[in-house]
Design an enzyme around this catalytic site. Structure first.
Site, PDB file in Angstrom:
ATOM      1  N   ASN B 394      11.971  31.690  71.040  1.00  0.00           N
ATOM      2  CA  ASN B 394      11.578  30.311  71.301  1.00  0.00           C
ATOM      3  C   ASN B 394      11.614  29.470  70.037  1.00  0.00           C
ATOM      4  O   ASN B 394      12.482  28.606  69.871  1.00  0.00           O
ATOM      5  CB  ASN B 394      10.183  30.294  71.934  1.00  0.00           C
ATOM      6  CG  ASN B 394       9.805  28.939  72.458  1.00  0.00           C
ATOM      7  OD1 ASN B 394      10.448  27.935  72.126  1.00  0.00           O
ATOM      8  ND2 ASN B 394       8.776  28.871  73.262  1.00  0.00           N
ATOM      9  N   ASP B 395      10.718  29.756  69.114  1.00  0.00           N
ATOM     10  CA  ASP B 395      10.609  28.899  67.930  1.00  0.00           C
ATOM     11  C   ASP B 395      11.876  28.898  67.078  1.00  0.00           C
ATOM     12  O   ASP B 395      12.198  27.902  66.443  1.00  0.00           O
ATOM     13  CB  ASP B 395       9.413  29.344  67.081  1.00  0.00           C
ATOM     14  CG  ASP B 395       8.111  29.217  67.861  1.00  0.00           C
ATOM     15  OD1 ASP B 395       8.007  28.257  68.638  1.00  0.00           O
ATOM     16  OD2 ASP B 395       7.235  30.066  67.700  1.00  0.00           O
ATOM     17  N   VAL B 396      12.612  30.024  67.081  1.00  0.00           N
ATOM     18  CA  VAL B 396      13.795  30.104  66.214  1.00  0.00           C
ATOM     19  C   VAL B 396      14.978  29.325  66.778  1.00  0.00           C
ATOM     20  O   VAL B 396      16.011  29.221  66.134  1.00  0.00           O
ATOM     21  CB  VAL B 396      14.214  31.567  65.958  1.00  0.00           C
ATOM     22  CG1 VAL B 396      13.120  32.315  65.231  1.00  0.00           C
ATOM     23  CG2 VAL B 396      14.610  32.262  67.233  1.00  0.00           C
TER      24      VAL B 396
END
Lengths: 104, 468
Positions: B394-396
């Site tokens: 998600n964050d990457v």
């Protein structure tokens, strides 16, 4: 300042050892591929288990009737040894996986 | 021959083993050998310390050997039993125990000093105190990092208002107290030293509390270098050069590794420590996101798109690891390859919970090494990729890192998955990622969502592809 100079003169060899080991540590690690960060961290963590040596020294230097020192020392040896053995074993497990697919 | 000479040679061999082992550990081909050499170095040194002649004490071999046996067996079993996904936690626990050992040694030696059993120079007092302090932080800090990784403790659960000021005051008190105990020499007494230890332990917790769960790898690496330094301090108490070399090596390499990890996230160490992630402001992401609707894709469509594309890039994240979906992922890989699809994996430096963690997990599933692309290679390849499949990451892949200065992850290098023609996101729900922030990628025109448990969905995809 005098105290500092005296300290420096007295422990010169030790200070050399300290400085060169730090440089060595930086140098050995500085070019590592990201893939190996986790195994390397884990391996370095296992090496920090050297503290178990101190635990052994503590217990060996204690008198046989000094149960507080013995007990705490025993605890220290156990924890340090878990750190060392577990660390090396888990690193080996990780690296084994890299090896397996290499054979192909 | 003289026993002392032999054991000293043993320590020398051990030190060389550590340096040589670390060197080999930093290259993929020789890493396993390096680990073995380092462990042999440790074994030689342990044997040496058992036989080294001492000028006091009763040896107490029963206690020594008993402790070694218990610790060795427990450590080995823990390492064998642990699941690869729980690796970071394990390293964290081991690390904490090493720190605790240094605290015990420091405390026992100070007790000997204060009850008059053995004299200490001023330097030795200072060293013992630093073993208590650094080892204490490594111990409780690692335990808290472990709890956070297991998600037993929520990120903000223990954060006080003005937490960084609290930390600074606590640190100042500890340092002032250390100086006082040192100055008073033997008059300070064991009580003050004990309070010093307790405060150090508290500081370890308070130091890690504000740091977000996503930054735990950096913290563990930092605490790892701390436990190395505490081992070195303990070595100085006994004047043991071997412990000093081992501890300092870990301290130095751990620090470098920490910096490398921070670089991978494009953040400074200070920024990580103050707690850039996980703060209350994390929800500041664009409010407009709520109006947008993520588009779903059916399993069948996804299967067809994947099967008939030329190139597929899989972006694995921690979600894949949690669901134990590496092997199913490899199965899809094989199926697609058999139809001439070029399958690659894009590995973000902080994918998983530790740098390189994802590589380990995929290697476990027999994914060939050349298929794993690092950040730069992946971003270059993405422009010519037909399909991107994001599994539990998600964050990457959050574009806010590029264009939303208000986002907590702004500035972090990410995978530009939207450069590819199509993106499929496998996700359990619309919940935000580990850093707790909204991801505009899910509303991107090229993105389609495929909801469900990663392993479950991937297995269904396998059968869909097989039936094509």
């Amino acid at each position: 300042m005098d105290g500092f100079i005296q300290f420096f003169e007295e422990y010169q060899l030790l200070i050399y050892l300290l400085v060169f080991t730090i440089i060595l540590g930086f140098e050995v690690i500085s070019k590592v591929p990201t893939v190996l960060h986790t195994p390397l961290m884990s391996g370095a963590n296992a090496i920090s288990g050297v503290v178990v040596i101190g635990g052994i020294l503590l217990v060996r230097q204690a008198e046989s009737g000094d149960f507080l020192s013995l007990g705490l020392g025993l605890f220290g040896i156990i924890m340090g040894m878990i750190n060392a053995t577990g660390g090396f074993a888990v690193t080996d497990r990780m690296l084994e996986m890299f090896k397996k697919k290499k054979k192909k | 021959m003289d026993i002392k000479f032999l054991t000293d040679i043993g320590f020398l061999i051990g030190s060389v083993g550590f340096v040589w082992g670390l060197k080999l550990l930093s290259s993929p081909d020789s890493a396993r050998k390096g680990n073995a050499i380092a462990s042999v170095g440790m074994a030689v040194a342990i044997i040496a310390i058992i036989f080294a002649p001492l000028n006091k004490g009763d040896n107490n071999y029963l206690w020594v050997v008993g402790g070694l046996a218990i610790g060795g067996i427990v450590g080995y079993l823990m390492a064998i039993k642990v699941k690869m996904t729980a690796m970071p936690q394990m390293v964290s626990i081991f690390n904490g125990l090493g720190g605790a050992c240094a605290v015990l040694i420091g405390m026992v030696e100070l007790r000997h000093f204060y009850n008059g059993a053995s004299p200490m120079t001023g330097g030795q007092i200072a060293i013992s105190l630093s073993a208590l302090f650094i080892g204490g932080i490594a111990f409780t800090g690692s335990l808290l990092a472990w709890f956070k990784l297991e998600e037993w403790i929520r990120d903000n659960a223990l954060v006080l208002p003005k937490h960084s000021i609290f930390n600074m005051v606590l640190l100042a008190i500890i340092l002032a107290m250390g100086v006082y105990v040192y100055m008073e020499n033997i008059d300070a007494g064991i009580g003050l030293a004990a309070i010093f230890m307790v405060l150090s332990l508290i500081y370890g917790v308070s130091f890690v509390v504000p740091i977000g769960g996503a930054d735990m790898p950096v913290v563990i690496s930092l605490l790892n270098s701390f436990s190395g330094l505490s081992a070195a301090s303990a070595g100085l108490i006994y004047g043991n050069n071997f412990m000093l070399v081992g501890g300092i090596l870990v301290g130095a390499s751990g620090t470098i590794l920490t910096v490398l990890m921070c670089n991978a996230m494009n953040r400074s160490l200070l920024n990580v420590l103050i707690g850039g992630f996980g703060g209350g402001g994390a929800s500041s992401a664009k409010g407009a996101a709520g109006e947008q609707i993520a588009k779903e894709v059916s399993l069948n469509d996804a299967a067809i798109q994947l099967y008939y594309s030329n190139s597929v890039m899989i972006v694995p994240g921690y979600g894949l690891a949690v669901a134990q979906a590496q092997k199913v992922c490899k199965e899809i890989d094989d199926l697609l390859e058999s139809n001439g699809v070029d399958v690659k994996y894009a590995i973000h430096p902080v994918a998983g919970r530790m740098p390189g963690h994802m590589n380990v997990l995929l290697a476990e599933a027999d994914v060939p090494y050349p298929k794993l692309l690092d950040l730069d290679d992946a971003n270059a390849a993405l422009k010519n990729t037909d399909m991107v499949v994001i599994v539990g990451a998600n964050d990457v892949v959050n574009p806010s890192a590029l264009d939303d200065p208000g986002s907590p992850i702004y500035g972090m290098p990410i995978l530009h998955v939207w450069d590819a023609k199509n993106v499929i996101v496998l996700k359990r729900s619309m919940r935000s990622g580990y850093a707790g922030i909204q991801n505009p990628l899910f509303f991107h025109e090229r993105t389609r969502m495929l909801f469900g448990d990663a392993k479950d969905t991937l297995s269904k995809l396998v059968s869909e592809i097989k039936s094509l």
